[in-house]
Design a protein around this motif. Structure first.
Motif, PDB file in Angstrom:
ATOM      1  N   UNK A   1      -6.576   1.216  -4.711  1.00  0.00           N
ATOM      2  CA  UNK A   1      -5.447   1.884  -5.358  1.00  0.00           C
ATOM      3  C   UNK A   1      -5.612   1.803  -6.871  1.00  0.00           C
ATOM      4  N   UNK A   2      -5.481   2.908  -7.514  1.00  0.00           N
ATOM      5  CA  UNK A   2      -5.537   2.955  -8.976  1.00  0.00           C
ATOM      6  C   UNK A   2      -4.121   3.189  -9.491  1.00  0.00           C
ATOM      7  N   UNK A   3      -3.639   2.279 -10.333  1.00  0.00           N
ATOM      8  CA  UNK A   3      -2.286   2.377 -10.889  1.00  0.00           C
ATOM      9  C   UNK A   3      -2.362   2.717 -12.373  1.00  0.00           C
ATOM     10  N   UNK A   4      -1.565   3.677 -12.794  1.00  0.00           N
ATOM     11  CA  UNK A   4      -1.517   4.074 -14.204  1.00  0.00           C
ATOM     12  C   UNK A   4      -0.064   4.115 -14.652  1.00  0.00           C
ATOM     13  N   UNK A  73      -7.446   6.492  -2.287  1.00  0.00           N
ATOM     14  CA  UNK A  73      -8.717   7.121  -1.939  1.00  0.00           C
ATOM     15  C   UNK A  73      -8.489   8.343  -1.047  1.00  0.00           C
ATOM     16  N   UNK A  74      -9.294   9.401  -1.229  1.00  0.00           N
ATOM     17  CA  UNK A  74      -9.185  10.577  -0.349  1.00  0.00           C
ATOM     18  C   UNK A  74      -9.418  10.240   1.123  1.00  0.00           C
ATOM     19  N   UNK A  75     -10.045   9.093   1.375  1.00  0.00           N
ATOM     20  CA  UNK A  75     -10.317   8.701   2.762  1.00  0.00           C
ATOM     21  C   UNK A  75      -9.112   8.078   3.440  1.00  0.00           C
ATOM     22  N   UNK A  76      -8.075   7.763   2.664  1.00  0.00           N
ATOM     23  CA  UNK A  76      -6.894   7.084   3.222  1.00  0.00           C
ATOM     24  C   UNK A  76      -5.832   8.097   3.643  1.00  0.00           C
ATOM     25  N   UNK A  77      -5.366   7.965   4.853  1.00  0.00           N
ATOM     26  CA  UNK A  77      -4.302   8.816   5.389  1.00  0.00           C
ATOM     27  C   UNK A  77      -3.016   7.993   5.442  1.00  0.00           C
ATOM     28  N   UNK A  78      -2.131   8.257   4.482  1.00  0.00           N
ATOM     29  CA  UNK A  78      -0.916   7.457   4.353  1.00  0.00           C
ATOM     30  C   UNK A  78       0.313   8.325   4.583  1.00  0.00           C
ATOM     31  N   UNK A  79       1.152   7.956   5.549  1.00  0.00           N
ATOM     32  CA  UNK A  79       2.376   8.718   5.802  1.00  0.00           C
ATOM     33  C   UNK A  79       3.463   8.310   4.807  1.00  0.00           C
ATOM     34  N   UNK A  80       4.584   9.003   4.837  1.00  0.00           N
ATOM     35  CA  UNK A  80       5.652   8.770   3.860  1.00  0.00           C
ATOM     36  C   UNK A  80       6.219   7.360   3.961  1.00  0.00           C
ATOM     37  N   UNK A 138       0.828  -5.251 -13.549  1.00  0.00           N
ATOM     38  CA  UNK A 138       0.337  -4.157 -12.713  1.00  0.00           C
ATOM     39  C   UNK A 138      -0.998  -4.512 -12.059  1.00  0.00           C
ATOM     40  N   UNK A 139      -1.899  -5.124 -12.813  1.00  0.00           N
ATOM     41  CA  UNK A 139      -3.208  -5.483 -12.273  1.00  0.00           C
ATOM     42  C   UNK A 139      -3.079  -6.503 -11.143  1.00  0.00           C
ATOM     43  N   UNK A 140      -2.207  -7.474 -11.334  1.00  0.00           N
ATOM     44  CA  UNK A 140      -1.970  -8.484 -10.302  1.00  0.00           C
ATOM     45  C   UNK A 140      -1.350  -7.842  -9.063  1.00  0.00           C
ATOM     46  N   UNK A 141      -0.376  -6.959  -9.286  1.00  0.00           N
ATOM     47  CA  UNK A 141       0.284  -6.277  -8.168  1.00  0.00           C
ATOM     48  C   UNK A 141      -0.700  -5.400  -7.413  1.00  0.00           C
ATOM     49  N   UNK A 142      -1.550  -4.715  -8.150  1.00  0.00           N
ATOM     50  CA  UNK A 142      -2.524  -3.824  -7.525  1.00  0.00           C
ATOM     51  C   UNK A 142      -3.433  -4.576  -6.567  1.00  0.00           C
ATOM     52  N   UNK A 143      -3.958  -5.708  -6.985  1.00  0.00           N
ATOM     53  CA  UNK A 143      -4.854  -6.500  -6.141  1.00  0.00           C
ATOM     54  C   UNK A 143      -4.151  -7.015  -4.890  1.00  0.00           C
ATOM     55  N   UNK A 144      -2.922  -7.475  -5.065  1.00  0.00           N
ATOM     56  CA  UNK A 144      -2.169  -8.000  -3.930  1.00  0.00           C
ATOM     57  C   UNK A 144      -1.847  -6.905  -2.916  1.00  0.00           C
ATOM     58  N   UNK A 145      -1.480  -5.720  -3.409  1.00  0.00           N
ATOM     59  CA  UNK A 145      -1.129  -4.602  -2.525  1.00  0.00           C
ATOM     60  C   UNK A 145      -2.357  -4.082  -1.780  1.00  0.00           C
ATOM     61  N   UNK A 146      -3.498  -4.053  -2.444  1.00  0.00           N
ATOM     62  CA  UNK A 146      -4.727  -3.619  -1.773  1.00  0.00           C
ATOM     63  C   UNK A 146      -5.031  -4.492  -0.566  1.00  0.00           C
ATOM     64  N   UNK A 147      -4.819  -5.794  -0.708  1.00  0.00           N
ATOM     65  CA  UNK A 147      -5.048  -6.705   0.412  1.00  0.00           C
ATOM     66  C   UNK A 147      -3.943  -6.598   1.448  1.00  0.00           C
ATOM     67  N   UNK A 149      -1.969  -4.063   2.228  1.00  0.00           N
ATOM     68  CA  UNK A 149      -1.947  -2.814   2.977  1.00  0.00           C
ATOM     69  C   UNK A 149      -3.347  -2.341   3.403  1.00  0.00           C
ATOM     70  N   UNK A 150      -4.364  -3.127   3.087  1.00  0.00           N
ATOM     71  CA  UNK A 150      -5.728  -2.759   3.479  1.00  0.00           C
ATOM     72  C   UNK A 150      -6.224  -1.492   2.804  1.00  0.00           C
ATOM     73  N   UNK A 151      -5.964  -1.346   1.498  1.00  0.00           N
ATOM     74  CA  UNK A 151      -6.340  -0.136   0.765  1.00  0.00           C
ATOM     75  C   UNK A 151      -7.745  -0.248   0.178  1.00  0.00           C
ATOM     76  N   UNK A 152      -8.329   0.899  -0.141  1.00  0.00           N
ATOM     77  CA  UNK A 152      -9.641   0.936  -0.777  1.00  0.00           C
ATOM     78  C   UNK A 152      -9.521   0.303  -2.172  1.00  0.00           C
TER      79      UNK A 152
END
Length: 424
Positions: A1-4, A73-80, A138-147, A149-152
């Motif tokens: 996940x890329x956060x801006x 990632x374009x490979x991730x299929x995420x519902x609402x 944001x950087x800390x949150x991004x890393x935690x959320x990737x783990x 939710x199993x994100x790229x």
């Protein structure tokens, strides 16, 4: 996940940006946080009032709006449901869990992404400290959320999010709304790419039929340091009504660009080495011509611009690395990647045939500048020296193709000059 994260000057601009996407059916407001009304029943003015009521509690704060984009990632299929869960977790982790916010799912890019609009003003009128929020919270949150939710991971995803993922396809005059189409391109390019000159910035924009224009050197816009953006047709000609930089929400003025030039200068080494690696890989394939080289680079997502002077001579090469988001002149990467060195590479790998030898012998005299004027359509590489045998060989094997049109103003000058000569 890329956060801006960005901090728009006015909340109405950030909210309007997303709501207009909804009206055009390329986005959907999928939820909200800490808002009493049902979001699908709220109109634009009701949503705006949620923020303005809080912002009015603090007249001193200059930064009251936060606009977040979460890119997947374009490979991730995420519902609402999953997207909302990610948005809620992110806002909580960066310290905005109790703030009102609206979540928009955008559908106009090649990858799933969300936009979140909120306010930095709390219920008691105090302001949330956002200093270094991108680098820290944001950087800390991004890393935690990737783990969680199993994100790229971001590192892998940044290689996937090439420029085709920005909101802009090539702008087509008359088919797309000019101002919004230009803004989509410029807003994405200005912060994503590493460039250190006006020409390099334009090299990126021109891929999408957009150009930043300072006007004529003697004109009012140029003299006052102004800047407009224009649409280009497929031939590279400026068409349509120019859009002032100040009219675009990110305010991509000349002053801002010059600031970007300085900041980007300190971040060049890594992307330079990455582009050098790509060039080495392509040159090892022994391309026989500039066209072939450009085609091979395009497959690596590198866009090539040949720089040409008023006389039509090609004096440089600019390379836009869309994968690593950086722009370099060939000579910046190294002497071996200048236009002269690249030209040398073409014919060093080509065997000298008997036919070429005969052609060289036939044209060795007529190639003297005193007896021969090259074809107007023939690209000229200005080496700053007399034509030698190697250069003559390249002249003979180079296809008669021009990469950029000769400026119309130049042609007019030529005609006027010829007319004047006839009167003498």
């Amino acid at each position: 996940m890329v956060a801006k994260i960005t901090f728009p000057r006015f909340v109405i601009g950030a909210l309007n940006y997303n709501e207009q996407k909804v009206q055009k059916s390329v986005a959907e407001c999928i939820g909200a946080g800490n808002v009493l009304s049902e979001v699908h029943k709220m109109n634009f003015h009701q949503k705006l009032a949620v923020f303005e009521n809080l912002n009015a509690l603090n007249e001193r704060a200059s930064t009251k709006t936060i606009h977040v984009s979460l890119n997947f990632s374009p490979t991730e299929k995420l519902n609402k449901t999953r997207l909302m869960a990610i948005a809620e977790s992110y806002m909580e982790k960066i310290g905005f869990g109790e703030q009102p916010y609206f979540v928009y799912q955008h559908l106009d890019a090649g990858h799933p992404h969300l936009h979140i609009v909120s306010t930095t003003i709390r219920q008691d009128g105090s302001r949330i400290n956002t200093h270094n929020i991108g680098r820290n919270q944001s950087e800390k949150a991004r890393k935690e959320i990737e783990q969680e939710f199993g994100l790229v991971p971001t590192e892998q995803q940044k290689k996937e999010l090439v420029i085709r993922s920005i909101n802009a396809k090539k702008v087509v005059y008359g088919k797309h709304e000019t101002k919004r189409s230009i803004a989509n391109v410029v807003n994405s390019v200005i912060n994503q790419y590493n460039y250190t000159s006006f020409a390099q910035f334009n090299a990126v924009l021109k891929q999408y039929n957009v150009v930043a224009d300072r006007g004529e050197t003697e004109g009012r816009i140029y003299k006052h340091g102004g800047l407009v953006y224009r649409v280009l047709d497929e031939a590279g000609n400026k068409i349509g009504v120019p859009i002032k930089a100040s009219a675009i929400n990110s305010k991509p003025t000349l002053v801002l660009l010059e600031q970007k030039f300085e900041v980007n200068k300190g971040k060049r080494e890594e992307p330079k080495q990455l582009l050098k690696k790509i060039l080495d890989e392509v040159l090892q394939l022994s391309p026989a011509s500039m066209q072939e080289l450009m085609g091979l680079l395009a497959k690596k997502n590198v866009y090539t611009v040949l720089r040409q002077n008023e006389e039509g001579r090609i004096y440089g090469i600019t390379l836009v690395d869309n994968q690593n988001k950086a722009v370099f002149n060939g000579s910046e990467i190294g002497k071996a990647y200048s236009i002269a060195s690249i030209q040398q590479h073409f014919y060093k790998t080509q065997p000298l045939t008997k036919e070429m030898e005969e052609r060289m012998q036939t044209q060795s005299v007529t190639h003297n500048p005193a007896f021969h004027q090259p074809s107007q359509n023939q690209p000229h590489f200005d080496e700053g020296k007399d034509v030698q045998k190697d250069n003559l060989l390249q002249y003979l094997i180079t296809p008669e193709i021009t990469y950029e049109n000769v400026p119309a103003q130049l042609l007019k000058k030529n005609r006027r000059r010829k007319k004047k000569d006839r009167n003498l």
